[in-house]
Design an enzyme around this catalytic site. Structure first.
Site, PDB file in Angstrom:
ATOM      1  N   LYS A   1       0.850  -1.202   0.000  1.00 23.18           N
ATOM      2  CA  LYS A   1       0.000   0.000   0.000  1.00 23.18           C
ATOM      3  C   LYS A   1       0.883   1.249   0.000  1.00 23.18           C
ATOM      4  CE  LYS A   1      -0.465   0.039   5.044  1.00 23.18           C
ATOM      5  NZ  LYS A   1      -1.292  -0.456   6.162  1.00 23.18           N
TER       6      LYS A   1
ATOM      7  N   TYR B   1      13.320  31.187  10.280  1.00 24.42           N
ATOM      8  CA  TYR B   1      12.028  31.794  10.637  1.00 24.42           C
ATOM      9  C   TYR B   1      11.795  31.772  12.139  1.00 24.42           C
ATOM     10  CZ  TYR B   1      10.804  31.449   5.682  1.00 24.42           C
ATOM     11  OH  TYR B   1      10.775  31.565   4.326  1.00 24.42           O
TER      12      TYR B   1
HETATM   13  C1  LIG Z   1      -0.794  -1.678   6.673  1.00 22.60           C
HETATM   14  C2  LIG Z   1      -1.550  -2.859   7.042  1.00 22.60           C
HETATM   15  C3  LIG Z   1      -0.909  -4.077   7.229  1.00 22.60           C
HETATM   16  C4  LIG Z   1       0.611  -4.204   7.228  1.00 22.60           C
HETATM   17  O1  LIG Z   1       1.079  -3.676   8.434  1.00 22.60           O
HETATM   18  P1  LIG Z   1       2.657  -3.579   8.757  1.00 22.60           P
HETATM   19  O2  LIG Z   1       2.721  -3.177  10.180  1.00 22.60           O
HETATM   20  O3  LIG Z   1       3.198  -2.541   7.842  1.00 22.60           O
HETATM   21  O4  LIG Z   1       3.236  -4.912   8.495  1.00 22.60           O
HETATM   22  C5  LIG Z   1      -1.685  -5.187   7.463  1.00 22.60           C
HETATM   23  N1  LIG Z   1      -3.038  -5.084   7.547  1.00 22.60           N
HETATM   24  C6  LIG Z   1      -3.686  -3.933   7.397  1.00 22.60           C
HETATM   25  C7  LIG Z   1      -5.166  -3.887   7.525  1.00 22.60           C
HETATM   26  C8  LIG Z   1      -2.974  -2.778   7.154  1.00 22.60           C
HETATM   27  O5  LIG Z   1      -3.605  -1.615   7.017  1.00 22.60           O
END
Ligand SMILES: *Cc1c(COP(=O)(O)O)cnc(C)c1O
Length: 375
Positions: A36, A263
């Site tokens: 993802k 800044y």
């Molecule tokens: C992102 C995600 C994962 C993977 O999690 P990691 O901690 O990056 O291994 C698994 N399941 C769901 C539903 C997620 O959103």
């Protein structure tokens, strides 16, 4: 690749190493490689071939772009979405054959409607609230919960394949308790979904942390993302970080003691100071909160980021690094020489999780693949 003010470097061999290491730890449990957010900013185009070469037969996505890219790259395995999608997304995902994550009965009806629109049933994983994330899972311990699961199973367009949950905490004790609860609740849910069908449903709840630290959480498959990229607190020493954030010194100036820099006048020079300009800022994903707190590596040594950050510029104090010149490489994350700015360093400096930073770098900066191990 267009050359920009900064870039990320993805160590493809480190990802291959991590995939193999995770597979070794898992033994026979199948791995769903989560890609993802464009493979956590590392690029689906770089990561997918590694997963395919390692024989990974299932990937997890959130956006359709990742699913379509995977198919374009020749991935013929299963694609599971690891979040609840909007109806338009579900319909647009049809050519990639994405299995959807069902977040409650109202959402299941959207999947069912999408199934009618595309003219076939859609494979689905039904989320239950066994771990107490209370995000998208049906709560079986609530009055009406079991009936809701059964109603999802009765929708003609929804082809239930799995029962899933997601952990709220990266804590061994919390995960172990959640996994136990998932064991009983997922069996109940599977029975409700498969009533009269006699099909066995897949059960899965583990992420990187859970899969690597609590084997009892693995069930039928594990959804592992962060570990593939070397970013997990589980299994220290097992995995290699796969991303570096790099730039160069664009300018250096010398200021007398008592000047304020940047800044809001947040930094004051205590001595005659050489300040180096690095052309990255919060618009490039180097968040403003890192100003005055992060360190970078330049000339193989640590130097502090002193200002509160501009949109596309930050200031590094290189007074103690007289050899540093305009054009020298600056490492904002990852190794340089014998030292490294680790994800833990960035988490301490920012008060955020590292993924919040590097997924943005992946989106905003050019990406360079490196092969052949550490330099
Ligand atoms: C992102 C995600 C994962 C993977 O999690 P990691 O901690 O990056 O291994 C698994 N399941 C769901 C539903 C997620 O959103």
């Amino acid at each position: 690749m267009t050359r920009g003010p900064g870039w990320i470097e993805v160590d493809v061999d480190a990802i291959a190493h991590n995939v193999a290491a995770v597979q070794r730890e898992l033994g026979t449990t199948p791995l769903c490689g989560v890609v993802k957010a464009d493979a956590y900013g590392h690029g689906v185009d770089l990561v997918l071939p590694v997963l395919m070469a390692a024989g990974v037969g299932m990937i997890g996505v959130t956006a359709n772009d990742e699913a379509h890219a995977a198919r374009r790259l020749g991935f013929r395995g299963r694609i599971v979405r690891v979040r609840t999608a909007l109806r338009d997304e579900i319909e647009d995902a049809a050519p990639a054959h994405v299995e959807e994550w069902i977040g409650g009965l109202a959402h299941a009806r959207e999947v069912d409607a999408a199934a009618r629109a595309i003219g076939r049933r859609i494979g689905a994983h039904v989320s239950i609230n066994a771990t107490g994330l209370s995000r998208d899972g049906i709560d079986l311990r609530r009055a009406g919960g079991p009936e809701e699961v059964a109603a999802v199973g009765a929708l003609p367009g929804v082809h239930a394949i799995g029962v899933c949950a997601h952990f709220p905490c990266e804590d061994e004790h919390d995960v172990a308790e959640g996994a136990e609860e998932f064991r009983s609740q997922s069996a109940e849910a599977a029975a409700l979904l498969a009533a009269g069908v006699g099909r066995r449903l897949e059960r899965h709840c583990a992420t990187s942390f859970a899969a690597l630290s609590v084997p009892a959480s693995r069930f039928d498959l594990v959804r592992v993302g962060a570990a593939l990229y070397g970013d997990t607190s589980a299994a220290p020493g097992l995995l290699r970080p796969a991303m570096r954030l790099l730039s160069r010194v664009a300018a250096i100036n010398v200021y007398p003691p008592g000047r304020t820099a940047g800044y809001d006048r947040t930094h004051r020079t205590a001595r005659t100071s050489r300040l180096a300009v690095v052309p990255l800022g919060y618009a490039d994903g180097f968040h403003r909160v890192l100003g005055g707190r992060a360190e970078v590596l330049v000339g193989g040594r640590r130097a502090p980021v002193v200002d509160r950050h501009a949109m596309n510029t930050l200031l590094v104090d290189v007074t103690d690094h007289p050899a540093v010149q305009v054009g020298d490489e600056v490492t904002l994350a990852g190794a340089q020489g014998g030292d490294a700015i680790t994800m833990q360093d960035l988490e301490r400096a920012s008060g955020q999780i590292a993924a919040d930073l590097y997924t943005a770098w992946g989106r905003l900066l050019p990406r360079l693949a490196r092969r052949g191990g550490p330099t």
